[in-house]
Design a protein around this motif. Structure first.
Motif: not given
Length: 461
Positions: A313-321, A410-421
């Motif tokens: 579930g945490m992985g799925a929520a992160t993908a949506v983020l 990168a000016g956004s948090g996208t890269g961080a969320f990819v690493s969390f996934l």
């Protein structure tokens, strides 16, 4: 001739010491053990709750710190990262402190120590203060993170194995609620046009009340005192470090996102401090409230199984983020973030329930029975909880540093969320491989083994 009472035996030396404590004994539990355990749980929650508020107060203080303070977004992420780091590190000595001083005594001391960072922040919180001063005072707030480790170690000793999931989940969840509570108070103060010193002034008397109530109503267990060797034994056990890794995924996420959520909304979606404050409390609040549910589900279905599905579930929520961030869909982003908070809270409860179950299984595998097995499990699980909590909190440091680097590059948090996934996928794999996987031939080996040699099994922890 009447049978001797199995009620808890108090000490004649004063200081609210209990000499005999056997919660696995049903008669003992019914004749007073449950009442005493619940009373200590309640006041432990109160003290830990305020500790969490003090630890995370900089997640809301930075919202007050506008351009006049001269801090960049990178400065603020670095500040919250260092606060989280200290909170993680001090959990190790706080774990030892229960065995050295006694649970009640250390709760009084640790609650009183919260005055230091709160008063210090009250003094320096104004424009013109240097970043280095803010960083130093922020580091002091990290001691609030240590209260969790000592509280969980203490409460673990009070409850029987069959009740640990719920009790530990309630203890930790009640403490975790300190995060959204201080955020809600900050929201009210910002909305009313007040300043950060008003927020800090509210907490100073609350700290004094928590310390006083701990002194009056809590107890020390003699069976826990002077067992500092338990932490060393726990540190030598591989499962302590495996569970630490898994707890990085749950509690590391919870505390890291609690510090970062408001700043992500400000920097990625241009929210004002007030607009961010209206949203930031939702995730920590729901994540805290659901933690006991995670413990209860783990009591019922097994912590490893609940944790496994939770990482999915945490992985799925992160993908949506990631999608919501790239598409700049604020409602979807906030919704997915709140869901991720809830799953991190649920996973906190289920992973912590696994710990006493693992050491109980090891005790049975060693051939121990009855109270001897229960004592072995309590001793090592209580000691390991502080170490696991410390490593888990380091995940919060990683999250804030990942966000800092992602926004810088990168000016956004996208890269961080990819690493969390990627990390949640690793947690899923470790949970399955270590605690749920059934190797080929294992069932046949178990059947062939003699009953005199207990088999190690973690499937139900």
């Amino acid at each position: 001739m009447t049978a001797p009472s199995k009620a808890p035996a108090t000490s004649s030396r004063g200081g609210r010491w209990i000499e005999r404590w056997d919660p696995e004994d049903e008669t003992f539990w019914k004749e007073g053990g449950e009442r005493i355990a619940n009373r200590n749980l309640f006041f432990s929650v109160l003290s830990e709750h305020i500790g969490f508020s003090v630890w995370t107060m900089w997640s809301v203080l930075v919202l007050f710190m506008g351009p006049e303070y001269g801090l960049t977004p990178a400065d603020k992420f670095l500040l919250t990262s260092m606060v989280t780091l200290v909170g993680a590190v001090v959990r190790v000595p706080y774990t030892f402190a229960v065995a050295i001083f006694g649970g009640r005594n250390w709760t009084i001391i640790s609650a009183s120590l919260l005055l230091v960072p709160t008063v210090a922040a009250f003094v320096v919180m104004e424009p013109g203060t240097s970043f280095s001063t803010f960083l130093l005072v922020g580091l002091l707030a990290g001691i609030g993170g240590g209260n969790f480790a000592s509280s969980m170690t203490n409460i673990n000793a009070f409850f029987p194995l069959r009740r640990k999931g719920w009790a530990l989940g309630l203890n930790a969840g009640g403490g975790n609620i300190g995060v959204p509570v201080i955020q809600l108070i900050a929201l009210a103060i910002i909305g009313a046009g007040g300043g950060p010193r008003l927020l800090l002034g509210i907490y100073i008397p609350l700290i004094l009340v928590a310390a006083a109530l701990s002194a009056v109503y809590m107890d020390n267990l003699s069976s826990v005192k002077n067992d500092t060797g338990a932490a060393k034994d726990a540190a030598r056990d591989a499962h302590t470090w495996i569970m630490s890794f898994l707890y990085v995924g749950t509690f590391g996420s919870f505390i890291g996102y609690s510090f970062a959520f408001g700043m992500v909304l400000q920097n990625e979606f241009g929210r004002t401090p007030l607009q961010a404050a209206y949203l930031t409390f939702l995730g920590p609040l729901l994540g805290s409230l659901i933690r006991p549910v995670g413990g209860w589900l783990a009591d019922r279905y097994g912590g490893a199984r609940i944790s496994l599905y939770n990482y999915v579930g945490m992985g799925a929520a992160t993908a949506v983020l990631i999608v919501a961030g790239v598409q700049e869909l604020l409602p979807l982003f906030v919704t997915a973030f709140v869901v991720l908070f809830m799953l991190s809270g649920l996973g906190n409860g289920s992973t912590f329930k696994m710990i006493p179950g693992i050491f109980q299984a090891k005790a049975l595998a060693k051939g121990l029975q009855g109270e001897e097995a229960a004592a072995y499990g309590r001793r090592l699980s209580g000691a390991s909880m502080g170490l696991i909590g410390a490593v888990g909190a380091l995940g919060g440091v990683g999250i804030n540093l990942a966000f800092r680097q992602s926004f810088l590059s990168a000016g956004s948090g996208t890269g961080a969320f990819v690493s969390f996934l990627v990390f949640y996928a690793a947690c899923f794999a470790v949970t399955w491989a270590v605690y749920l996987r059934r190797p080929a031939g294992a069932q046949a080996q178990a059947t062939a083994a003699t009953e005199a040699k207990p088999q190690m099994s973690y499937a139900e922890v």
